[in-house]
Design an enzyme around this catalytic site. Structure first.
Site, PDB file in Angstrom:
ATOM      1  N   ASP A  14      50.769  34.575  90.715  1.00 17.60           N
ATOM      2  CA  ASP A  14      50.257  35.892  89.945  1.00 17.60           C
ATOM      3  C   ASP A  14      51.234  36.810  89.795  1.00 17.60           C
ATOM      4  O   ASP A  14      50.939  38.036  89.709  1.00 17.60           O
ATOM      5  CB  ASP A  14      48.975  36.120  90.751  1.00 17.60           C
ATOM      6  CG  ASP A  14      47.780  35.188  90.500  1.00 17.60           C
ATOM      7  OD1 ASP A  14      47.472  34.852  89.377  1.00 17.60           O
ATOM      8  OD2 ASP A  14      47.399  34.686  91.711  1.00 17.60           O
ATOM      9  N   LYS A  17      54.910  35.059  85.990  1.00 18.92           N
ATOM     10  CA  LYS A  17      55.766  34.097  85.534  1.00 18.92           C
ATOM     11  C   LYS A  17      55.605  33.943  83.803  1.00 18.92           C
ATOM     12  O   LYS A  17      56.326  33.780  82.804  1.00 18.92           O
ATOM     13  CB  LYS A  17      55.655  32.689  86.007  1.00 18.92           C
ATOM     14  CG  LYS A  17      55.822  32.676  87.129  1.00 18.92           C
ATOM     15  CD  LYS A  17      55.688  31.230  88.105  1.00 18.92           C
ATOM     16  CE  LYS A  17      54.173  30.917  88.051  1.00 18.92           C
ATOM     17  NZ  LYS A  17      53.256  31.804  89.009  1.00 18.92           N
ATOM     18  N   HIS A  44      48.858  31.523  83.740  1.00 20.58           N
ATOM     19  CA  HIS A  44      49.790  32.390  83.414  1.00 20.58           C
ATOM     20  C   HIS A  44      49.446  33.414  82.020  1.00 20.58           C
ATOM     21  O   HIS A  44      49.224  32.893  80.950  1.00 20.58           O
ATOM     22  CB  HIS A  44      50.978  31.605  83.045  1.00 20.58           C
ATOM     23  CG  HIS A  44      51.245  30.828  84.109  1.00 20.58           C
ATOM     24  ND1 HIS A  44      52.709  30.003  83.898  1.00 20.58           N
ATOM     25  CD2 HIS A  44      50.989  30.572  85.399  1.00 20.58           C
ATOM     26  CE1 HIS A  44      52.727  29.293  85.245  1.00 20.58           C
ATOM     27  NE2 HIS A  44      51.982  29.695  85.807  1.00 20.58           N
ATOM     28  N   LEU A 320      56.224  47.140  87.742  1.00 20.20           N
ATOM     29  CA  LEU A 320      56.991  48.467  88.055  1.00 20.20           C
ATOM     30  C   LEU A 320      56.095  49.845  87.805  1.00 20.20           C
ATOM     31  O   LEU A 320      56.689  50.948  88.269  1.00 20.20           O
ATOM     32  CB  LEU A 320      58.207  48.556  87.219  1.00 20.20           C
ATOM     33  CG  LEU A 320      59.130  47.434  87.813  1.00 20.20           C
ATOM     34  CD1 LEU A 320      60.521  47.457  86.900  1.00 20.20           C
ATOM     35  CD2 LEU A 320      59.652  47.858  89.223  1.00 20.20           C
TER      36      LEU A 320
END
Length: 404
Positions: A14, A17, A44, A320
């Protein structure tokens, strides 16, 4: 991207990818996406800028970009769930998804009988459930190890008499009910007519053309031999299978991580913190896997993943934009030892040690790429602050990996 890439999750799965593979395929021409482990239990998530979203299970995550998928001999192929996935992709505007698919004849088949047996086994564990995805992948692998000559493979779909014989033996051996064998044979014959079944030399031919992206499933910390037994998958989740398919051809090993460490279902998560109430658009509690859990970035566990994988050349760091600033830099029990592959008793002992491990944290992390690169000793090549390819940014323009 001028060379082949292997994309692997260095956590419990998780990490993103799929979105990384989508970005790679959008950036430059890619010959194919090769799936090299797992099966229909993969999830995915890829989101396009216009909002279309698909959770890729067996098709490669470059499908929206028109990049073909090859299901290698290391995949467990489920034709029935593959058909449902193709239907959803067609609804999203992918013309005839099966035209983008090749399948190795030696890939194992997951059948409704494997699914039924696997789910019954998981339910029988009661409170000690392992967190199976309920797709029959583990049961398929276990049956193939016990009955190598009787395990159905993709190539059998072209031979209905042989396939029917194998399916009857399978259903009897597993002691389960399910759809009539004749119905399964008809469905699998239709599958064989829609896809292109190929031999082992197909990947070698692919590698001579434009770059190939090898897309892994699950995460290294769930690896069948090096994961924290018994909360693992029946699949090799390191770079190993892809490297075997490459057979000495150079490739870049790309490890994917979030800036926090998640996992689905039961098993160790040393840095778990219920206060991390982070939004999760595409992951939640599953009927078989169990709850989606989150913890602070676990540099110790990810260093272990790198060690058992033989290292990585570069990293992709996702999420991020998440409001987190804490990293686990050590455990009070020290670093995690790398055991002998196949020593499941040793891995179970390591799991028990992890239950007692206490994390030691560094707080105030604001430059995550720099902090992760320093903690893991691997440069962060790609950063992601959202679900689409447009949310990705190169943090280092040139890859100069040590060739493997």
């Amino acid at each position: 991207m001028r060379e082949h890439m292997i994309v692997t999750d260095l956590g419990y799965g998780d990490a993103g990818k799929g979105t990384v593979v989508d970005w790679l395929c959008a950036r430059e021409p890619v010959q194919a996406v090769v799936r090299f482990n797992g099966g229909g239990q993969a999830g995915h998530n890829v989101v396009l800028p216009d909002g279309r979203q698909h959770t890729f299970a067996q098709f490669g995550s470059g499908t929206f970009r028109g990049v073909p998928t090859h299901l290698s001999r290391f995949m467990v192929v489920d034709p029935l769930s593959l058909a449902k996935e193709a239907d959803h992709l067609a609804e999203l505007g992918v013309p005839d998804p099966f035209c983008l698919l090749t399948v190795d004849r030696d890939a194992l088949l997951a059948t409704p009988y494997h699914v039924a047996a696997g789910r019954a086994r998981e339910l029988a564990r009661g409170v000690d459930r392992h967190g199976s995805c309920g797709m029959g992948v583990g049961e398929t692998m276990a049956y193939a190890l016990e009955h190598p000559d009787l395990a159905p493979v993709a190539g059998d779909c072209e031979e209905p008499v042989r396939l029917a014989r194998k399916l009857r033996a399978l259903r009897e051996a597993l002691g389960v009910t399910g759809p009539p064998v004749e119905d399964c044979v008809d469905a699998y014959r239709a599958f064989a007519e829609r896809v292109i079944l190929v031999g082992s030399s197909f990947v070698t031919a692919l590698l001579r053309r434009r770059p190939v992206v090898f897309e892994g499933a699950q995460g290294v910390l769930l690896d069948e031999w090096h994961g924290f037994h018994p909360y693992t998958t029946w699949s090799t989740t390191t770079f190993a299978n892809a490297l075997e398919l490459l057979d000495g051809t150079p490739a870049t090993r790309l490890g994917v991580l979030r800036i926090y460490t998640p996992r689905h279902g039961p098993g160790p998560l040393v840095t778990e913190d219920a206060a991390l109430a982070l939004p999760e658009a595409h992951n939640g509690t599953g009927p078989w896997q169990g709850p989606f859990r989150t913890g602070h970035f676990d540099a110790v566990a990810h260093r272990y993943a790198l060690a058992v994988s033989g290292g990585a050349d570069v990293l992709a760091l996702t999420h991020l934009d998440a409001p987190v600033s804490r990293m686990c830099v050590s455990y009070d029990i020290g670093e995690l030892p790398v055991g002998r592959a196949g020593d499941l008793d040793g891995q179970a002992g390591l799991t028990e040690r992890l239950r007692e491990a206490g994390p030691r944290y560094a707080d105030g992390i604001d430059d995550w790429p720099a902090a992760v690169a320093e903690a893991l000793g691997v440069p962060v090549w790609l950063g992601s602050s959202g679900p689409t390819a447009a949310d990705k940014v190169l943090l280092s323009g040139v890859i100069t990996p040590e060739r493997v």
